[in-house]
Write an enzyme that holds these catalytic residues in place. Structure first.
Site, PDB file in Angstrom:
ATOM      1  N   HIS A  72     -49.014   5.495  12.057  1.00 41.28           N
ATOM      2  CA  HIS A  72     -47.790   5.738  11.012  1.00 41.28           C
ATOM      3  C   HIS A  72     -47.601   7.239  10.847  1.00 41.28           C
ATOM      4  O   HIS A  72     -46.537   7.629  10.547  1.00 41.28           O
ATOM      5  CB  HIS A  72     -47.732   4.588  10.136  1.00 41.28           C
ATOM      6  CG  HIS A  72     -48.734   5.188   8.745  1.00 41.28           C
ATOM      7  ND1 HIS A  72     -49.911   4.486   8.867  1.00 41.28           N
ATOM      8  CD2 HIS A  72     -48.589   5.820   7.945  1.00 41.28           C
ATOM      9  CE1 HIS A  72     -50.536   4.723   7.656  1.00 41.28           C
ATOM     10  NE2 HIS A  72     -49.619   5.889   7.098  1.00 41.28           N
ATOM     11  N   ASP A 118     -52.768   0.417  13.917  1.00 41.28           N
ATOM     12  CA  ASP A 118     -52.340   1.507  13.268  1.00 41.28           C
ATOM     13  C   ASP A 118     -53.232   2.623  13.565  1.00 41.28           C
ATOM     14  O   ASP A 118     -53.560   3.439  12.570  1.00 41.28           O
ATOM     15  CB  ASP A 118     -52.069   1.262  11.714  1.00 41.28           C
ATOM     16  CG  ASP A 118     -51.636   2.421  10.977  1.00 41.28           C
ATOM     17  OD1 ASP A 118     -50.802   3.174  11.622  1.00 41.28           O
ATOM     18  OD2 ASP A 118     -51.704   2.614   9.893  1.00 41.28           O
ATOM     19  N   SER A 164     -53.651   9.041   4.354  1.00 44.92           N
ATOM     20  CA  SER A 164     -53.722   8.146   5.724  1.00 44.92           C
ATOM     21  C   SER A 164     -54.267   8.961   7.016  1.00 44.92           C
ATOM     22  O   SER A 164     -53.788  10.292   7.123  1.00 44.92           O
ATOM     23  CB  SER A 164     -52.087   8.018   6.048  1.00 44.92           C
ATOM     24  OG  SER A 164     -51.804   6.832   5.364  1.00 44.92           O
TER      25      SER A 164
END
Length: 505
Positions: free
Chosen positions: A150, A180, A253
């Site tokens: 993402h 992901d 992230s």
């Protein structure tokens, strides 16, 4: 998961699951929650592990009491040695979107200034550039980098900034939205790398450390403990997440999660939040999953996932009592897909999977979590509770990209007239027979043509044709072939039974 502009919503009561990249790319990269009711949500050559944690003497809890020796991790060693291989990732893309598709923040919000830097001052209309940021880590000296899918989704340009402040344009070798995980490549040599560990050995309560760029603040170190392992967060994800209480925020992230040996055991990915920021629960993708994805992407540029071909339910106390189980544990097989690996292995509706390759299945989501570690063609041993005893079955896992076998259709010619019923039928599963109390019947999976014109609906159960009970499509075919103008179908719909005439002539 559903996209609402740049915000991907997964609601858990009033908590929301947020992806931890900063900024937005095409409504996908670094989605950040600003609405309290919505949410954004083989191994590289190892280098020497950090030395074992040094004993630290804790101060006495009470004056005069003897000092107790407690072993605490030396986070300074991990940060110094492995921080060199953690990178900052900046992404740019363009999107034709209205200003309303970018998260809007109230000026009184404490993060207003931060969110505003990702807003286009012209209202983001007509393909204006948008930006995002995240973290990553180097797993190969020649510039292979792991991060979250993402973080780079929708990016037209990816820039990697190393700990020594050098910057490189990066290529996205591949990404996998199911897990992901994304793999990047920069043109550089002799880069520092992180040692890769196994997430399978993680214990609840174990110390872990995260390094990343929350809110763009590079090389930020946060620490905590493993809160749980094997967490399932979404129905469409088979990733057995590692839950921690490590402070993770937008920009973290894709960054690494280290154990006390200095080995990467996870990729920091998501948080539960009401505000878009850290609230005590963060989630990482297990490194065992990430390495499997990375190896496939590097080798072939694409990822393959396994498929057993079943739908499952949780085993609660009521089911445990019904099936004479000693505890409400396992994965209840609700349906077996025709032609699937599960059907070939002999799995049936009503079976309860208790173990896979010797690993216990406690909650139903443990089953896809364990299978996520396998690859198509792998053979797995299933311990199944059936008729009051354990049965051992062996399944050869299929590729998730394989299409399921279509439902058998009773589109039958009558007296060579070419007319058809237009029904897709399948037999009732054992668990459906028990729940409905019906001894036999055929479930209508789809209706078209003459059948739908007569009022038959998907979900109806066909009990008889012209007054004769049916339990197979072959029986329906035989009876329709002997009819001339119409057939009378007895249908069970909910608690009601009705005859429906269907013209075939």
């Amino acid at each position: 998961m559903q996209n609402e502009g740049a915000v991907t919503a997964i609601t858990a009561k009033r908590l929301t699951l947020a992806l931890c990249a900063a900024g937005v790319i095409g409504g996908a990269v670094g989605a950040i929650t600003v609405n309290h009711n919505n949410a954004t949500a083989q191994a590289a050559p190892a280098v020497a592990a950090a030395p074992a944690p040094a004993p630290v003497t804790a101060p006495p809890a009470v004056a005069g009491a003897p000092a107790a020796t407690v072993t605490l991790p030396d986070f300074t060693r991990i940060a110094k040695q492995n921080g060199k291989a953690v990178v900052n990732i900046r992404v740019m893309g363009s999107t034709k979107t209205s200003a309303g598709n970018i998260p809007q923040v109230d000026p009184s919000h404490p993060l207003y200034d931060f969110f505003r830097q990702f807003q286009d001052p012209r209202g983001s209309r007509g393909g204006a550039p948008v930006f995002g940021a995240g973290s990553g880590f180097i797993v190969s000296p020649d510039g292979v980098i792991l991060t979250n899918a993402h973080v780079v989704r929708g990016a037209s340009e990816v820039t990697v900034k190393l700990a020594d402040r050098r910057e490189f344009r990066a290529r996205v070798l591949g990404s996998d939205t199911a897990t992901d995980v994304a793999v990047l490549k920069i043109d550089a040599k002799n880069l520092p790398t992180v040692p890769i560990g196994s997430s399978r050995s993680l214990q609840v309560g174990e110390w872990v450390l995260a390094i990343g760029s929350p809110f763009g603040l590079e090389s930020t170190v946060t620490a905590g403990v493993v809160s749980a392992t094997g967490r399932s967060l979404q129905d469409d994800s088979n990733v057995p997440f590692i839950q921690t209480d490590v402070a993770i925020n937008p920009g973290n992230s894709g960054g690494p999660l280290f154990n006390t040996k200095g080995e990467v055991v996870g990729i920091n990915s998501q948080i539960y939040s009401q505000t878009g920021g850290y609230m005590g629960m963060s989630f990482a993708i297990p490194m065992d999953v990430a390495v499997r994805i990375k190896d496939q992407i590097v080798a072939t540029g694409k990822v393959q996932h396994v498929k057993l071909g079943v739908s499952i339910q949780e085993v609660d106390q009521g089911f445990a009592d019904s099936f004479n189980l000693d505890s409400p544990e396992g994965a209840l097989i609700a349906n077996v897909e025709r032609g699937s690996a599960a059907e070939r292995a002999g799995l049936k509706s009503g079976d309860v999977v208790r173990k896979v390759n010797g690993q216990p299945i406690i909650g139903s989501r443990d089953l896809p979590g364990i299978l996520a570690m396998a690859k198509p063609g792998d053979r797995v041993a299933l311990d199944v509770w059936r008729d009051g005893k354990i049965v051992r079955l062996n399944a050869v896992l299929a590729n998730a990209s394989d299409k399921p076998a279509p439902a058998e259709r009773a589109e039958l010619a009558a007296n060579d007239s070419g007319a058809k019923l237009g029904l897709a039928l399948r037999p009732l599963e054992p668990i459906e027979r028990r729940q409905s109390g019906l001894p036999s019947g055929l479930v209508v999976e789809d209706a078209a043509g003459a059948a739908i014109a007569a009022g038959i609906q998907p979900g109806d159960v066909l009990l008889s044709v012209n007054g004769k009970p049916v339990s197979t499509v072959a029986q329906v075919r035989d009876m329709v072939s002997k009819s001339t103008k119409s057939v009378a179908l007895l249908i069970q719909r909910g608690s009601d039974r009705i005859f429906i005439p269907v013209r075939i002539g």
